[in-house]
Motif scaffolding. Structure first.
Motif, PDB file in Angstrom:
ATOM      1  N   ALA A 359     -48.539  52.216 -44.439  1.00 42.83           N
ATOM      2  CA  ALA A 359     -49.008  51.257 -43.433  1.00 42.83           C
ATOM      3  C   ALA A 359     -48.542  51.650 -42.037  1.00 42.83           C
ATOM      4  CB  ALA A 359     -48.513  49.847 -43.793  1.00 42.83           C
ATOM      5  N   ARG A 360     -47.291  52.094 -41.924  1.00 43.67           N
ATOM      6  CA  ARG A 360     -46.787  52.506 -40.607  1.00 43.67           C
ATOM      7  C   ARG A 360     -47.557  53.720 -40.085  1.00 43.67           C
ATOM      8  NH1 ARG A 360     -41.659  51.475 -42.979  1.00 43.67           N
ATOM      9  NH2 ARG A 360     -41.446  53.694 -43.417  1.00 43.67           N
ATOM     10  N   ALA A 361     -47.787  54.703 -40.946  1.00 50.03           N
ATOM     11  CA  ALA A 361     -48.467  55.916 -40.500  1.00 50.03           C
ATOM     12  C   ALA A 361     -49.916  55.632 -40.115  1.00 50.03           C
ATOM     13  CB  ALA A 361     -48.401  56.980 -41.595  1.00 50.03           C
ATOM     14  N   ALA A 362     -50.620  54.843 -40.921  1.00 51.90           N
ATOM     15  CA  ALA A 362     -52.023  54.546 -40.623  1.00 51.90           C
ATOM     16  C   ALA A 362     -52.164  53.713 -39.355  1.00 51.90           C
ATOM     17  CB  ALA A 362     -52.664  53.825 -41.807  1.00 51.90           C
ATOM     18  N   ALA A 363     -51.296  52.722 -39.166  1.00 51.49           N
ATOM     19  CA  ALA A 363     -51.375  51.898 -37.963  1.00 51.49           C
ATOM     20  C   ALA A 363     -51.035  52.704 -36.712  1.00 51.49           C
ATOM     21  CB  ALA A 363     -50.441  50.698 -38.090  1.00 51.49           C
ATOM     22  N   ARG A 364     -50.014  53.548 -36.808  1.00 52.37           N
ATOM     23  CA  ARG A 364     -49.648  54.376 -35.655  1.00 52.37           C
ATOM     24  C   ARG A 364     -50.769  55.352 -35.299  1.00 52.37           C
ATOM     25  NH1 ARG A 364     -46.528  53.453 -31.720  1.00 52.37           N
ATOM     26  NH2 ARG A 364     -48.586  53.733 -30.807  1.00 52.37           N
ATOM     27  N   TRP A 365     -51.420  55.917 -36.308  1.00 53.45           N
ATOM     28  CA  TRP A 365     -52.526  56.844 -36.048  1.00 53.45           C
ATOM     29  C   TRP A 365     -53.691  56.140 -35.368  1.00 53.45           C
ATOM     30  CZ3 TRP A 365     -57.571  56.820 -37.848  1.00 53.45           C
ATOM     31  CH2 TRP A 365     -58.305  57.986 -37.639  1.00 53.45           C
ATOM     32  N   THR A 366     -54.013  54.931 -35.808  1.00 53.70           N
ATOM     33  CA  THR A 366     -55.136  54.199 -35.228  1.00 53.70           C
ATOM     34  C   THR A 366     -54.871  53.837 -33.773  1.00 53.70           C
ATOM     35  OG1 THR A 366     -55.578  53.284 -37.425  1.00 53.70           O
ATOM     36  CG2 THR A 366     -56.652  52.231 -35.553  1.00 53.70           C
ATOM     37  N   VAL A 367     -53.692  53.339 -33.487  1.00 49.78           N
ATOM     38  CA  VAL A 367     -53.374  52.958 -32.107  1.00 49.78           C
ATOM     39  C   VAL A 367     -53.342  54.196 -31.209  1.00 49.78           C
ATOM     40  CG1 VAL A 367     -51.638  51.874 -30.636  1.00 49.78           C
ATOM     41  CG2 VAL A 367     -52.159  50.894 -32.870  1.00 49.78           C
ATOM     42  N   ASP A 368     -52.846  55.317 -31.716  1.00 53.29           N
ATOM     43  CA  ASP A 368     -52.859  56.549 -30.919  1.00 53.29           C
ATOM     44  C   ASP A 368     -54.284  56.998 -30.615  1.00 53.29           C
ATOM     45  OD1 ASP A 368     -50.139  56.560 -30.912  1.00 53.29           O
ATOM     46  OD2 ASP A 368     -49.915  58.048 -32.516  1.00 53.29           O
ATOM     47  N   GLN A 369     -55.194  56.810 -31.557  1.00 52.78           N
ATOM     48  CA  GLN A 369     -56.593  57.152 -31.297  1.00 52.78           C
ATOM     49  C   GLN A 369     -57.175  56.276 -30.187  1.00 52.78           C
ATOM     50  OE1 GLN A 369     -58.448  59.650 -32.716  1.00 52.78           O
ATOM     51  NE2 GLN A 369     -56.628  60.309 -33.812  1.00 52.78           N
ATOM     52  N   ALA A 370     -56.820  54.989 -30.194  1.00 59.21           N
ATOM     53  CA  ALA A 370     -57.318  54.084 -29.153  1.00 59.21           C
ATOM     54  C   ALA A 370     -56.730  54.426 -27.793  1.00 59.21           C
ATOM     55  CB  ALA A 370     -57.003  52.635 -29.531  1.00 59.21           C
ATOM     56  N   VAL A 371     -55.452  54.765 -27.751  1.00 54.38           N
ATOM     57  CA  VAL A 371     -54.824  55.126 -26.473  1.00 54.38           C
ATOM     58  C   VAL A 371     -55.424  56.418 -25.932  1.00 54.38           C
ATOM     59  CG1 VAL A 371     -52.643  55.810 -25.408  1.00 54.38           C
ATOM     60  CG2 VAL A 371     -52.698  53.894 -27.000  1.00 54.38           C
ATOM     61  N   ALA A 372     -55.668  57.393 -26.812  1.00 52.21           N
ATOM     62  CA  ALA A 372     -56.242  58.660 -26.360  1.00 52.21           C
ATOM     63  C   ALA A 372     -57.656  58.490 -25.818  1.00 52.21           C
ATOM     64  CB  ALA A 372     -56.235  59.671 -27.505  1.00 52.21           C
ATOM     65  N   ALA A 373     -58.412  57.551 -26.378  1.00 46.56           N
ATOM     66  CA  ALA A 373     -59.783  57.310 -25.913  1.00 46.56           C
ATOM     67  C   ALA A 373     -59.856  56.303 -24.778  1.00 46.56           C
ATOM     68  CB  ALA A 373     -60.643  56.828 -27.077  1.00 46.56           C
ATOM     69  N   SER A 374     -58.709  55.785 -24.301  1.00 44.25           N
ATOM     70  CA  SER A 374     -58.656  54.765 -23.238  1.00 44.25           C
ATOM     71  C   SER A 374     -59.405  53.506 -23.647  1.00 44.25           C
ATOM     72  CB  SER A 374     -59.208  55.323 -21.928  1.00 44.25           C
ATOM     73  OG  SER A 374     -58.472  56.454 -21.510  1.00 44.25           O
ATOM     74  N   ALA A 375     -59.344  53.160 -24.923  1.00 45.99           N
ATOM     75  CA  ALA A 375     -60.003  51.952 -25.419  1.00 45.99           C
ATOM     76  C   ALA A 375     -59.124  50.738 -25.179  1.00 45.99           C
ATOM     77  CB  ALA A 375     -60.316  52.091 -26.902  1.00 45.99           C
ATOM     78  N   THR A 376     -59.747  49.618 -24.893  1.00 42.69           N
ATOM     79  CA  THR A 376     -59.033  48.370 -24.664  1.00 42.69           C
ATOM     80  C   THR A 376     -59.130  47.412 -25.842  1.00 42.69           C
ATOM     81  OG1 THR A 376     -60.982  47.449 -23.569  1.00 42.69           O
ATOM     82  CG2 THR A 376     -59.322  48.521 -22.171  1.00 42.69           C
ATOM     83  N   VAL A 377     -59.865  47.783 -26.874  1.00 44.12           N
ATOM     84  CA  VAL A 377     -60.025  46.924 -28.045  1.00 44.12           C
ATOM     85  C   VAL A 377     -60.251  47.814 -29.264  1.00 44.12           C
ATOM     86  CG1 VAL A 377     -62.515  46.684 -27.685  1.00 44.12           C
ATOM     87  CG2 VAL A 377     -61.284  44.946 -29.007  1.00 44.12           C
ATOM     88  N   ILE A 378     -59.765  47.334 -30.399  1.00 43.48           N
ATOM     89  CA  ILE A 378     -59.981  47.977 -31.695  1.00 43.48           C
ATOM     90  C   ILE A 378     -60.760  46.995 -32.560  1.00 43.48           C
ATOM     91  CG2 ILE A 378     -58.900  48.915 -33.774  1.00 43.48           C
ATOM     92  CD1 ILE A 378     -56.516  49.699 -32.087  1.00 43.48           C
ATOM     93  N   TYR A 379     -61.950  47.397 -32.966  1.00 45.13           N
ATOM     94  CA  TYR A 379     -62.772  46.566 -33.848  1.00 45.13           C
ATOM     95  C   TYR A 379     -62.569  47.050 -35.276  1.00 45.13           C
ATOM     96  CZ  TYR A 379     -65.027  44.585 -29.746  1.00 45.13           C
ATOM     97  OH  TYR A 379     -65.261  43.920 -28.568  1.00 45.13           O
ATOM     98  N   LEU A 380     -62.021  46.153 -36.093  1.00 45.43           N
ATOM     99  CA  LEU A 380     -61.624  46.474 -37.460  1.00 45.43           C
ATOM    100  C   LEU A 380     -62.520  45.734 -38.432  1.00 45.43           C
ATOM    101  CD1 LEU A 380     -59.467  47.942 -39.213  1.00 45.43           C
ATOM    102  CD2 LEU A 380     -58.135  45.831 -39.125  1.00 45.43           C
ATOM    103  N   GLU A 381     -62.968  46.446 -39.439  1.00 44.22           N
ATOM    104  CA  GLU A 381     -63.824  45.841 -40.468  1.00 44.22           C
ATOM    105  C   GLU A 381     -63.026  44.836 -41.288  1.00 44.22           C
ATOM    106  OE1 GLU A 381     -67.055  47.449 -43.779  1.00 44.22           O
ATOM    107  OE2 GLU A 381     -65.298  48.645 -43.251  1.00 44.22           O
ATOM    108  N   ASP A 382     -63.565  43.642 -41.470  1.00 42.13           N
ATOM    109  CA  ASP A 382     -62.888  42.572 -42.191  1.00 42.13           C
ATOM    110  C   ASP A 382     -63.269  42.656 -43.670  1.00 42.13           C
ATOM    111  OD1 ASP A 382     -61.543  40.369 -42.999  1.00 42.13           O
ATOM    112  OD2 ASP A 382     -62.758  38.900 -41.927  1.00 42.13           O
ATOM    113  N   LEU A 383     -62.331  43.131 -44.494  1.00 42.84           N
ATOM    114  CA  LEU A 383     -62.593  43.292 -45.924  1.00 42.84           C
ATOM    115  C   LEU A 383     -61.679  42.409 -46.762  1.00 42.84           C
ATOM    116  CD1 LEU A 383     -63.146  47.137 -46.318  1.00 42.84           C
ATOM    117  CD2 LEU A 383     -64.839  45.339 -46.118  1.00 42.84           C
ATOM    118  N   ARG A 384     -61.322  41.250 -46.252  1.00 42.36           N
ATOM    119  CA  ARG A 384     -60.435  40.369 -47.024  1.00 42.36           C
ATOM    120  C   ARG A 384     -61.128  39.813 -48.260  1.00 42.36           C
ATOM    121  NH1 ARG A 384     -58.684  35.933 -42.909  1.00 42.36           N
ATOM    122  NH2 ARG A 384     -60.910  36.138 -42.422  1.00 42.36           N
TER     123      ARG A 384
END
Length: 624
Positions: A359-384
Motif C-alpha cells: 500500500a505504501r509503495a503503490a500510493a507513493r508511486w501514484t502521488v509521484d506520477q501526479a506531481v510529475a505531471a503537475s496534476a491537481t487532482v487524482i481521479y480514482l476508480e471506485d471499486l468498493r
C-alpha cells in the motif's frame, strides 16, 4: 530513564512498565464495554445530547462522564489513567453505531432468498439503512451472509448487532491523547529537531497501591525525516510490538488546500490485477477538448500479489487444521494446537506487513506520477462494490485479496501533503467503451490474436483504436472526472471527495481527443531534393591490388581469380527428383531449387524394392 532514581531503563524494562499501565486501562475499558454493549446505551451516546439536552463533547471520555458512565479500578491510579480507559471504550461504542444501523436495516427488510435479492428488496434495504443510498452493495451482502450464518446455527434471526457480535476484545494500547501534562508531555528538542522527549508517569509494580508506586520516565524518540520541522506534535498512542514500545505519533502541519473543481490537469488511475495500477494524465483545454499527456504508466506487483496469495492459502490450511483439533477436543492435541496458533499468528503478521508495504509503495508511486505531471487532482476508480467472479477460482481469490482500501487511504494522506485532491468516480463502462469515440470495445486475448476472445486487449470497431484494457480505462476515468468535476461532493461519513452519478450530457463530452500523427509515408515535396552521396560498399577494394610476388600457401588479395574452374551445377550431376523439394512457403534457402543440391529439405531415400523414379532432369539443363 527513570527521573526519580536516575536509572537507565532497558527496552525490556520499559515495555514491562508500559504493559502494566496498558493492562490497567484495558480492564477499565472492558468493564465499560461489557456494561453498555446494548442498543439503548449506544443510541444514547450516538444521539449527541445528555439528559438535560446539552450537546455531548467530542472527546469520548468527556461524553461518557457527562452521561454518568464511570468505572472503578482495583489499583491506585490517577484520574488521567481512568480517562484513557474511558476514551478507548467510548471510541468502540461510537464506532458500533454504524454497524448497528446497517444490521437493523437488513433485518427489517429481510429478503425471501438471502442469496439473491430482487430489485425491490434492494431498494427497500437501502431505504431502511441511514445513508444507504450510496452504501456499497458488498457491505450489505457481507452483513447478509453474517446473519445467515447466525440463523443456520441458532434457527432464528438475531435481534440486533449486539446479539450477532460478541463484546469486542479490548486492544492492548495506551491512549495518551486523553491525558494532560500531569500524566504525559511531549516536546521537541531545540538543538536537534529530529529528537523528541516524551515524559510520562508509569507504575513501578503491576498493582500499584499508592501514588508513590508511580514515577516519571523520560523517553527519547527519533523522528523520521518525513515529519516537517514546523509540525505541531501531539501525545502519541503507545503499543508493544515484540519486546519494544512503539509510539504512534500524530502531528499537524499546514498543507495547500485542495479544491473540488476547477482542475485542468488530472491523473486517472485504474485498478488491475497483476498490473495493480495503471495511471496517466489528461489535460482539459479551454475549448472543452481533453487530450492525454503521454502514454501512461503501470505499477506492476505480480510478484508481491503471488506471494500474498501463497500466504493466504497457507493461512487457510493452518486455520482448517486448527479447527479440526478444536472439534476433536483431545487433550493430547493441546501442544500441537498451540504450535498451530503461533504459526497462524506469524503468517498473519507476514501478510499484514506485506499489505502495508504494498500500500505504501503503490500510493507513493501514484502521488509521484501526479506531481510529475503537475496534476491537481487524482481521479480514482471506485471499486468498493466490486465482487470478483467469473474469472476462475484463483483469479477471483487474488482480486478479492487486493488492498484497495489501504492504497486509497494512504494515497489521500500523501496527496493532501502536496495539495492534490483525490476523488473517486463511478466505474461503470470505464473498460467497456473506447476512450476516443465512446463506442463499445471488442476485447481480445492479445494484440496478435485479434480473433480470440479475451479481456486484456481492447479494439475499437469504430475509430480502430486498440490498446491495453487498463490503458484505455485510465483515459476514460480521467476524462469522466474532468467533465464531472462540478458534481464533486464531500461524503459526510468518510470526509472523502466523490462523484456520485454519471450525467449522460457530461459523459458525451468525456472523450479523449486523439492527437493527429504525422505519417512517415507522406512523400510530398516540401523543399529541394537533398543530393545523394554515393558511398562505396563496405570492405570492398576500389582499385585492384598491385602485382607482386604471391607468397606460397596464401590466396591473392582482391577478388577470386577468374581462371578458377567452376564446380558443376547439381542439374548437370543428374540428381534425382526425390533428392530435394522446393519450399513453397516460409523460408526459402539458397540453392533449394529442384535438383540444385542437398539441403535440410531433402527427402528420405526410396526403399530398395521400390521402382526407380523417372529422372526428369536429364534434358532440363540448369535451373539457374
Amino acid at each position: 530513564m527513570d527521573e526519580e532514581t536516575g536509572e537507565l531503563l532497558t527496552a525490556g524494562a520499559l515495555a514491562e512498565r508500559v504493559g502494566w499501565c496498558m493492562d490497567l486501562t484495558a480492564r477499565m475499558a472492558a468493564s465499560l464495554l461489557g456494561e453498555h454493549w446494548n442498543t439503548i446505551d449506544v443510541d444514547t451516546l450516538a444521539a449527541g445530547v445528555d439528559a438535560r439536552g446539552r450537546k455531548l463533547p467530542s472527546n469520548a471520555w468527556m461524553a461518557l462522564r457527562r452521561l454518568g458512565w464511570t468505572t472503578a479500578c482495583e489499583a491506585k491510579v490517577n484520574d488521567r489513567i481512568v480517562r484513557a480507559g474511558q476514551e478507548q471504550a467510548g471510541r468502540a461504542l461510537r464506532s458500533v453505531k454504524w454497524r448497528a444501523d446497517v444490521v437493523a436495516g437488513i433485518l427489517a427488510t429481510w429478503p425471501v432468498d438471502p442469496k439473491k435479492r430482487t430489485e425491490t428488496e434492494w431498494e427497500a434495504a437501502r431505504v431502511a439503512i441511514p445513508g444507504g443510498e450510496y452504501l456499497p452493495s458488498s457491505v450489505i451482502r457481507s452483513r447478509t451472509r453474517q446473519i445467515t450464518d447466525f440463523e443456520q446455527k441458532n434457527g432464528r434471526l438475531p435481534v440486533d448487532v449486539f446479539e450477532l457480535e460478541p463484546t469486542p476484545r479490548v486492544a492492548r494500547m495506551l491512549l495518551l491523547a486523553a491525558c494532560d501534562r500531569q500524566q504525559a508531555s511531549v516536546e521537541r528538542s531545540v538543538t536537534e529537531p529530529t529528537k523528541v522527549l516524551l515524559r510520562l508517569q508509569l507504575p513501578t509494580r503491576p498493582d500499584p497501591q499508592k501514588y508513590g508506586d508511580w514515577s516519571w520516565v523520560a523517553c527519547t524518540i527519533t523522528l523520521p525525516p518525513t515529519v516537517p520541522a514546523n509540525a505541531v506534535l501531539h501525545l502519541p498512542t503507545l503499543r508493544i510490538v515484540g519486546e519494544k514500545v512503539r509510539a504512534d505519533l500524530a502531528y499537524t502541519h499546514p498543507v495547500p488546500k485542495t479544491a473540488r473543481s476547477g482542475h485542468t490537469v488530472a491523473l486517472g488511475v485504474d485498478w488491475g490485477l497483476n498490473t495493480l495500477l495503471s495511471a496517466g494524465a489528461a489535460r482539459l483545454s479551454d475549448d472543452g477538448t481533453i487530450t492525454a499527456l503521454g502514454a501512461g504508466a503501470q505499477f506492476r506487483a505480480s510478484g508481491v500479489l503471488a506471494k500474498q496469495y501463497r500466504l493466504r492459502k497457507n493461512s487457510e490450511r493452518l486455520h482448517a487444521k486448527a479447527d479440526q483439533y478444536a472439534r476433536l477436543a483431545d487433550p493430547a492435541l493441546g501442544q500441537k494446537q498451540a504450535v498451530l496458533e503461533e504459526e497462524i499468528r506469524r503468517v498473519s503478521k507476514r501478510r499484514s506487513h506485506l499489505n502495508d508495504a504494498l500500500a505504501r509503495a503503490a500510493a507513493r508511486w501514484t502521488v509521484d506520477q501526479a506531481v510529475a505531471a503537475s496534476a491537481t487532482v487524482i481521479y480514482l476508480e471506485d471499486l468498493r462494490s466490486m465482487e470478483a467472479g467469473g474469472m476462475g477460482r484463483t483469479q477471483n481469490a487474488r482480486m478479492s485479496q487486493t488492498v484497495r482500501g489501504q492504497i486509497a487511504e494512504r494515497m489521500r494522506h500523501l496527496a493532501a501533503e502536496a495539495g492534490i485532491a483525490v476523488v473517486t468516480v463511478p466505474p461503470a463502462n470505464t473498460s467497456k467503451h473506447c476512450p476516443h469515440c465512446l463506442t463499445p470495445l471488442r476485447h481480445r486475448k492479445a494484440p496478435d490474436k485479434p480473433t480470440i476472445s479475451g479481456w486484456k486487449w481492447a479494439i475499437c470497431p469504430s475509430c480502430h483504436w486498440q490498446g491495453d484494457r487498463d490503458q484505455g480505462a485510465w483515459r476514460r476515468i480521467a476524462a469522466r472526472g474532468l467533465t464531472h468535476q462540478t458534481k464533486t461532493v464531500v461524503d459526510k461519513t468518510s470526509g472523502t471527495m466523490v462523484i456520485r452519478k454519471v450525467v449522460d450530457k457530461m459523459e458525451a463530452k468525456a472523450a479523449i481527443t486523439a492527437i493527429p500523427k504525422t505519417s512517415r509515408n507522406d512523400r510530398s515535396k516540401a523543399g529541394p531534393t537533398r543530393p545523394r552521396i554515393n558511398r562505396p560498399a563496405p570492405r570492398r577494394r576500389g582499385i585492384p591490388s598491385l602485382a607482386r610476388p604471391r607468397p606460397a600457401g596464401k590466396r591473392p588479395e582482391g577478388h577470386t581469380p577468374p581462371d578458377r574452374p567452376r564446380l558443376p551445377r547439381a542439374a548437370h550431376r543428374h540428381q534425382g527428383v526425390t533428392t530435394i523439394s522446393t519450399p513453397t512457403t516460409g523460408h526459402r534457402p539458397h540453392g533449394a531449387a529442384l535438383g540444385a543440391g542437398f539441403h535440410l529439405h531433402a527427402h528420405a531415400t526410396p526403399p530398395r524394392w521400390a521402382g526407380p523414379a523417372p529422372n526428369t532432369t536429364v534434358h532440363m539443363g540448369s535451373l539457374s
